[in-house]
Write an enzyme that holds these catalytic residues in place. Structure first.
Site, PDB file in Angstrom:
ATOM      1  N   GLN A  38       0.275  15.321   3.058  1.00  0.00           N
ATOM      2  CA  GLN A  38       1.681  15.155   2.411  1.00  0.00           C
ATOM      3  C   GLN A  38       1.668  15.329   0.961  1.00  0.00           C
ATOM      4  OE1 GLN A  38       2.278  10.768   2.376  1.00  0.00           O
ATOM      5  NE2 GLN A  38       4.317  10.923   1.331  1.00  0.00           N
ATOM      6  N   GLY A  39       2.576  16.772   0.656  1.00  0.00           N
ATOM      7  CA  GLY A  39       2.358  16.947  -0.583  1.00  0.00           C
ATOM      8  C   GLY A  39       3.778  16.482  -1.398  1.00  0.00           C
ATOM      9  N   TYR A  40       3.492  15.356  -2.015  1.00  0.00           N
ATOM     10  CA  TYR A  40       4.511  14.752  -2.501  1.00  0.00           C
ATOM     11  C   TYR A  40       4.198  14.749  -4.310  1.00  0.00           C
ATOM     12  CZ  TYR A  40       7.636  12.623   0.763  1.00  0.00           C
ATOM     13  OH  TYR A  40       8.413  12.570   1.888  1.00  0.00           O
ATOM     14  N   SER A  41       2.927  14.049  -4.343  1.00  0.00           N
ATOM     15  CA  SER A  41       2.586  13.821  -5.835  1.00  0.00           C
ATOM     16  C   SER A  41       1.953  15.064  -6.419  1.00  0.00           C
ATOM     17  CB  SER A  41       1.423  12.945  -6.168  1.00  0.00           C
ATOM     18  OG  SER A  41       1.673  11.790  -5.306  1.00  0.00           O
ATOM     19  N   SER A  84      -4.196  13.658   0.453  1.00  0.00           N
ATOM     20  CA  SER A  84      -5.224  13.075   1.451  1.00  0.00           C
ATOM     21  C   SER A  84      -5.190  14.181   2.611  1.00  0.00           C
ATOM     22  CB  SER A  84      -4.838  11.707   2.058  1.00  0.00           C
ATOM     23  OG  SER A  84      -4.795  10.913   0.973  1.00  0.00           O
ATOM     24  N   GLU A 100       7.126   5.096   6.892  1.00  0.00           N
ATOM     25  CA  GLU A 100       5.636   4.912   6.609  1.00  0.00           C
ATOM     26  C   GLU A 100       5.484   3.227   6.918  1.00  0.00           C
ATOM     27  OE1 GLU A 100       4.914   5.928   2.675  1.00  0.00           O
ATOM     28  OE2 GLU A 100       3.077   6.378   2.973  1.00  0.00           O
ATOM     29  N   ASN A 115       1.430  -1.201  -7.604  1.00  0.00           N
ATOM     30  CA  ASN A 115       2.152  -2.823  -7.523  1.00  0.00           C
ATOM     31  C   ASN A 115       3.145  -2.856  -8.351  1.00  0.00           C
ATOM     32  OD1 ASN A 115       0.149  -3.441  -5.704  1.00  0.00           O
ATOM     33  ND2 ASN A 115      -0.725  -5.344  -6.871  1.00  0.00           N
TER      34      ASN A 115
HETATM   35  C1  LIG Z   1      -6.650   7.295  -2.121  1.00  0.00           C
HETATM   36  C2  LIG Z   1      -5.063   7.662  -2.568  1.00  0.00           C
HETATM   37  C3  LIG Z   1      -4.484   8.772  -1.666  1.00  0.00           C
HETATM   38  C4  LIG Z   1      -3.251   9.326  -1.884  1.00  0.00           C
HETATM   39  N1  LIG Z   1      -2.603  10.171  -1.151  1.00  0.00           N
HETATM   40  C5  LIG Z   1      -1.528  11.056  -1.346  1.00  0.00           C
HETATM   41  C6  LIG Z   1      -1.075  11.857  -0.444  1.00  0.00           C
HETATM   42  O1  LIG Z   1      -1.687  12.033   0.547  1.00  0.00           O
HETATM   43  N2  LIG Z   1      -0.019  12.601  -0.881  1.00  0.00           N
HETATM   44  C7  LIG Z   1       0.774  12.354  -1.845  1.00  0.00           C
HETATM   45  O2  LIG Z   1       1.755  13.038  -2.232  1.00  0.00           O
HETATM   46  N3  LIG Z   1       0.153  11.405  -3.005  1.00  0.00           N
HETATM   47  C8  LIG Z   1      -1.041  10.708  -2.612  1.00  0.00           C
HETATM   48  N4  LIG Z   1      -1.436   9.755  -3.714  1.00  0.00           N
HETATM   49  C9  LIG Z   1      -1.031   9.545  -4.891  1.00  0.00           C
HETATM   50  C10 LIG Z   1      -0.188   8.172  -5.102  1.00  0.00           C
HETATM   51  O3  LIG Z   1       1.129   8.230  -4.311  1.00  0.00           O
HETATM   52  C11 LIG Z   1       0.069   8.128  -6.508  1.00  0.00           C
HETATM   53  O4  LIG Z   1      -1.486   8.079  -7.123  1.00  0.00           O
HETATM   54  C12 LIG Z   1       0.875   6.932  -7.188  1.00  0.00           C
HETATM   55  O5  LIG Z   1       2.237   7.217  -6.675  1.00  0.00           O
HETATM   56  C13 LIG Z   1       0.892   6.741  -8.579  1.00  0.00           C
HETATM   57  O6  LIG Z   1       1.131   8.002  -9.238  1.00  0.00           O
HETATM   58  P1  LIG Z   1      -0.024   8.377 -10.521  1.00  0.00           P
HETATM   59  O7  LIG Z   1      -1.279   8.222  -9.841  1.00  0.00           O
HETATM   60  O8  LIG Z   1       0.590   9.676 -11.087  1.00  0.00           O
HETATM   61  O9  LIG Z   1       0.208   6.958 -11.509  1.00  0.00           O
HETATM   62  P2  LIG Z   1       1.107   6.689 -12.538  1.00  0.00           P
HETATM   63  O10 LIG Z   1       2.411   6.964 -11.824  1.00  0.00           O
HETATM   64  O11 LIG Z   1       0.952   7.664 -13.811  1.00  0.00           O
HETATM   65  O12 LIG Z   1       0.798   5.367 -12.927  1.00  0.00           O
HETATM   66  C14 LIG Z   1      -0.128   4.813 -13.827  1.00  0.00           C
HETATM   67  C15 LIG Z   1       0.023   3.368 -14.075  1.00  0.00           C
HETATM   68  O13 LIG Z   1       1.364   3.213 -14.607  1.00  0.00           O
HETATM   69  C16 LIG Z   1       2.252   2.519 -13.997  1.00  0.00           C
HETATM   70  N5  LIG Z   1       3.377   2.734 -13.900  1.00  0.00           N
HETATM   71  C17 LIG Z   1       4.116   3.983 -13.965  1.00  0.00           C
HETATM   72  N6  LIG Z   1       5.338   3.605 -13.790  1.00  0.00           N
HETATM   73  C18 LIG Z   1       5.816   2.574 -13.995  1.00  0.00           C
HETATM   74  C19 LIG Z   1       6.944   1.864 -14.150  1.00  0.00           C
HETATM   75  N7  LIG Z   1       8.078   2.495 -14.197  1.00  0.00           N
HETATM   76  N8  LIG Z   1       6.924   0.557 -14.622  1.00  0.00           N
HETATM   77  C20 LIG Z   1       5.866   0.023 -14.550  1.00  0.00           C
HETATM   78  N9  LIG Z   1       4.484   0.586 -14.579  1.00  0.00           N
HETATM   79  C21 LIG Z   1       4.520   1.928 -14.273  1.00  0.00           C
HETATM   80  C22 LIG Z   1       1.755   2.434 -12.556  1.00  0.00           C
HETATM   81  O14 LIG Z   1       1.889   1.136 -11.700  1.00  0.00           O
HETATM   82  C23 LIG Z   1       0.250   2.594 -12.897  1.00  0.00           C
HETATM   83  O15 LIG Z   1      -0.549   1.330 -12.979  1.00  0.00           O
HETATM   84  C24 LIG Z   1      -2.537   9.383  -3.079  1.00  0.00           C
HETATM   85  C25 LIG Z   1      -3.209   8.350  -4.150  1.00  0.00           C
HETATM   86  C26 LIG Z   1      -4.560   7.717  -4.010  1.00  0.00           C
HETATM   87  C27 LIG Z   1      -5.129   6.820  -4.912  1.00  0.00           C
END
Ligand SMILES: Cc1cc2nc3c(=O)[nH]c(=O)nc-3n(C[C@H](O)[C@H](O)[C@H](O)COP(=O)(O)OP(=O)(O)OC[C@H]3O[C@@H](n4cnc5c(N)ncnc54)[C@H](O)[C@@H]3O)c2cc1C
Lengths: 388, 397
Positions: free
Chosen positions: B131-134, B172, B253, B377
């Protein structure tokens, strides 16, 4: 698998919500709660005559509606939400259940129709003065003779004990302890030798009394099933009551959340509604999570309770009552307390006033948490099953 | 309310249980209870073989409609399948992104031709997806995608193809996958959720580079993926409609696999209880409370899922659905800590030098990601407050 309300259950819920928002508004609650009886007798008669709620799960053969525990829980949720001041919980969730579980056929025929048709009020008195909720709570004693029984003792924390017309009393054989030697008796509250004293309580919406038994003489037909070995029956009655309280707590927790959300949507500070602040939103989200999980706990337990009461109930499923009722009571107690406490916080200063209703829920949360054991008590019961 | 499964469903349960008993042994014995979150790096070739075995038995994609190659299993049957699979110690599925996300999305939004091209290989367990979203600057704020897609008419013998350039992160299983679905900007200068496309990209090509990222466990199951004029084989939905497709995918999902996930949680909790009984932690009154709380939380999670799955109204803002992720993620994170606290000083000791973690250590560490991926969360709480309670939406920068 259909873990949702049927259409009929949904209708019961809606009609209860409509009726109660009318008759149990803040003013009505406040008028009733400062009286010694704690309820409006006319309203109780209306509930019995118009809504027929007191008869909801009494089998039809005894003049009831013959519905199930899920329907009862749906009503209790609404009563909790609207903080209804009434002898409903004591009469239906303690009195009726006690007679259904432990009554002899003759006792059922004698008392259930009077509750169903005339709104006779009832309660259960089992706790003495030691502050416990298990079998050791039973401190009143009895002696048997060839004519019947003589009861003595002091019972405390009895819901509506000063107003109930019918009592189910737990007493033990002198010298017995623990789960041994317990009997249940059903008797009119005006039987001679009984004195009853209202105890003023912090939560004014739910009344408690102390009952003193001084050489109360009962005939042999006052004793209920399984004389001397009635702890399993009493335990079931208590567990059913836990499910009922949890349903009320769910409603209360829901209302505390709804009130807080409505208020924060109106109140402005720093030029915007306080509901727009994330600190407030996240608290509200946590409250909603707890409400939804509580709902699952309550209605699952209500389904189990239903199997337990139904004659042809699923035995395996009914055996989950101990666990399901303790889980519901533990989780909903914590939920209600968290939500009611958080709602005061979200209201700010006005939440701390007598005028706003927050404190009514906060106090009800604590009294229902304590009654029949708080969440630590119930978690320990669950731990014992898992670990010992 | 009716909480029991029907007789026909119980027969189905017996069927899958018997199949698993017969097939999940021998060469597959060592992968029982292995793989899955926190253990994803283990036994990948054996687990790939297992995917094919499952497919031979007709036990992949069972919830898909018949015409897509599935069994058209009812919700109840899917629940039963996931329960029995987890009970038997079925290894963590490597095909779950294809089966649970890519496939249903292609089936819902793809053309007939696209369905024929991609679905059979998912059903047969022969092609894996990621999944290539992030992206580095698009995490919680997924609409901030910067990866670009440019139409190139000269490709595919003049039929034309989209070319993808940019970087994805935290992907992942990208190192195992044959395909990646990628959200990228198909309209230059477009902003936020407008102008995106949903592209299917083959991993094995010169324009795609996968670099593993080492996690706090010391292992790696996610990656950075770099696209440099990588050719996209297909686009699902129209250019500019990528956001709609991407969001619908997230709706697939959650759902029935949650009950299987709970069975895995039950396996972990049972292990913790067994340790507590053995090492005497079961006599500690505080740990007793926490174990009872964990047990209660898991049971209630199950009842919540039962409500969620019986909700026939199809109303996606049903509140039991909204709170589900926040509930399980927080619960599981607490379970991780409970495991360490029950183990006491032994919790520090690794399986082997230099840094070979025990299963429970991996579980404990991995649970810290449960509250991050799939919507953190905090994001969950925003969604619950906004959709569930009608509170004001967050200001967007
Ligand atoms: C084990 C693992 C597997 C993953 N697998 C995939 C995958 O296969 N494909 C994929 O696309 N992605 C994947 N991800 C990515 C995952 O979806 C992102 O890590 C997640 O969406 C959070 O984005 P970020 O890491 O950029 O954190 P950020 O968005 O930068 O968040 C950092 C902190 O800021 C807080 N925050 C951000 N915005 C807000 C807001 N509006 N209000 C309050 N707090 C906020 C967050 O809650 C967090 O505590 C994976 C992540 C992990 C850890």
């Amino acid at each position: 698998m259909e873990f949702v309300f049927t259409e009929e259950q949904e209708m019961i819920r809606e009609s209860a919500a409509g009726f109660l928002s009318d008759v149990s508004n803040s003013e009505a609650i406040r008028t009733a709660m400062v009286t010694e009886s704690g309820y409006d007798a006319d309203l109780w008669q209306r509930i019995c005559a118009e809504m027929y709620w007191q008869a909801i799960h009494i089998p039809e053969e005894y003049g009831g509606m013959g519905l199930g525990y899920v329907e009862l829980a749906a009503l209790l949720e609404q009563m909790g939400k609207h903080l209804l001041c009434s002898p409903y919980f004591s009469t239906v969730c303690l009195g009726v259940n006690a007679i259904l579980i432990a009554g002899t056929e003759q006792q059922k025929q004698q008392w259930l129709p009077k509750i169903a048709e005339k709104g006779l009020t009832a309660t259960l008195a089992y706790t003495g003065t030691n502050g416990r909720w298990d079998a050791s709570a039973v401190e009143a004693t009895y002696t048997a003779n060839d004519k019947g029984y003589i009861l003595n003792g002091r019972l405390r924390f009895v819901p509506d004990g000063h107003t109930a017309e019918l009592l189910v009393v737990a007493a033990r054989v002198e010298g017995s302890s623990g789960e041994e030697g317990i009997s249940l008796f059903v008797l009119p509250s005006n039987t001679s030798g009984i004195s009853r004293q209202w105890l003023a309580t912090m939560d004014q919406t739910r009344k408690q009394a102390e009952i003193v038994l001084s050489d109360v003489v009962l005939s042999a037909d006052a004793v209920m099933e399984n004389a001397e070995k009635a702890w399993p029956q009493l335990a079931t009655i208590i567990q059913l009551a836990q499910v009922s309280i949890a349903a009320e707590q769910l409603g209360g927790a829901e209302q505390a959340l709804d009130m807080a959300v409505a208020y924060t949507q109106e109140r402005e500070q720093f030029g915007r509604t306080i509901a727009s602040y994330q600190a407030i939103k996240h608290k509200a989200a946590d409250m909603l999570l707890k409400v939804e999980v509580s709902r699952s706990a309550v209605y699952y337990a209500a389904c189990v309770a239903q199997e337990c009461l139904a004659e042809d109930g699923d035995k395996e499923f009914a055996a989950e009552l101990m666990e399901a009722s303790s889980m519901a009571k533990a989780y909903c107690s914590d939920t209600f307390f968290f939500n009611a406490g958080t709602s005061i916080q979200l209201f700010g200063g006005v939440g701390f006033t007598w005028e706003y209703d927050c404190h009514l829920y906060f106090k009800r949360a604590k009294s229902t948490e304590t009654f029949l054991g708080n969440s630590s008590y119930h978690r320990e019961l669950i731990a014992a099953c898992l670990l010992d | 309310m009716r909480l029991k499964f029907s007789e026909a469903d119980e027969k189905f349960r017996a069927e899958i249980a018997a199949w698993l008993k017969e097939n999940l042994g021998g060469e597959f014995e060592k992968i029982r209870f292995r793989g899955g979150p926190g253990d994803e790096h283990m036994y990948s070739s054996e687990r790939l073989a297992w995917e094919k075995k499952l497919a031979e038995g007709g036990w992949t994609c069972i919830g898909w409609p018949l015409e897509a190659g599935g069994r058209g299993a009812s919700i109840e049957q899917q629940v039963i399948f996931h329960e029995e699979y987890a009970r038997a110690g079925g290894p963590g599925r490597m095909g779950h992104i294809g089966e649970g996300l890519a496939g249903p999305t292609i089936n819902a939004f793809g053309t007939e031709e696209q369905k024929k091209k991609y679905l059979p290989a998912i059903v047969s367990g022969s092609e894996l997806w990621c999944q290539g979203y992030s992206e580095p600057s698009a995490g919680s704020d997924m609409a901030n995608v910067k990866t670009k897609a440019v139409w190139d008419e000269s490709l595919a013998d003049g039929a034309g193809r989209w070319k993808i350039s940019g970087q994805k992160v935290w992907t992942s299983l990208a190192h195992e996958a044959d395909w990646c679905f990628v959200i990228a900007r198909s309209e230059p200068e477009s902003k936020r959720h407008k102008g995106l496309g949903f592209f299917l990209v083959k991993m094995d090509q010169p324009g795609v580079e996968v670099r593993p990222i080492e996690q706090l466990t010391g292992t790696s199951e996610f990656n950075e993926v770099f696209f440099d004029d990588a050719v996209a084989e297909d686009i699902i939905g129209a250019p500019g409609e990528g956001w709609k497709v991407a969001m619908a995918l997230l709706g697939f999902e959650r759902g029935v696999s949650t009950l299987g996930q709970q069975m895995l949680f039950q396996n972990e909790l049972s292990q913790i209880i067994a340790i507590a009984k053995e090492n005497g932690a079961s006599r500690d009154p505080v740990l007793r409370q926490r174990i009872a709380e964990a047990h209660t939380g898991l049971r209630l999670m199950r009842y919540n899922a039962m409500r969620m799955l019986s909700d026939t109204s199809g109303d996606s803002v049903d509140k039991s659905v909204l709170v589900y992720k926040l509930h399980w993620a927080s619960w599981h994170r607490n379970l991780g800590k409970l495991a360490m606290d029950v183990l006491g000083p032994e919790s520090e000791i690794c399986e082997q030098a230099p840094y070979d973690l025990t299963r429970l250590q991996s579980m404990y560490l991995f649970t810290r990601s449960d509250t991050i991926y799939g919507g953190t969360n905090q994001i969950q709480r925003n969604i619950i407050a906004e959709r569930g309670l009608g509170m004001p939406r967050e200001a967007k920068g």
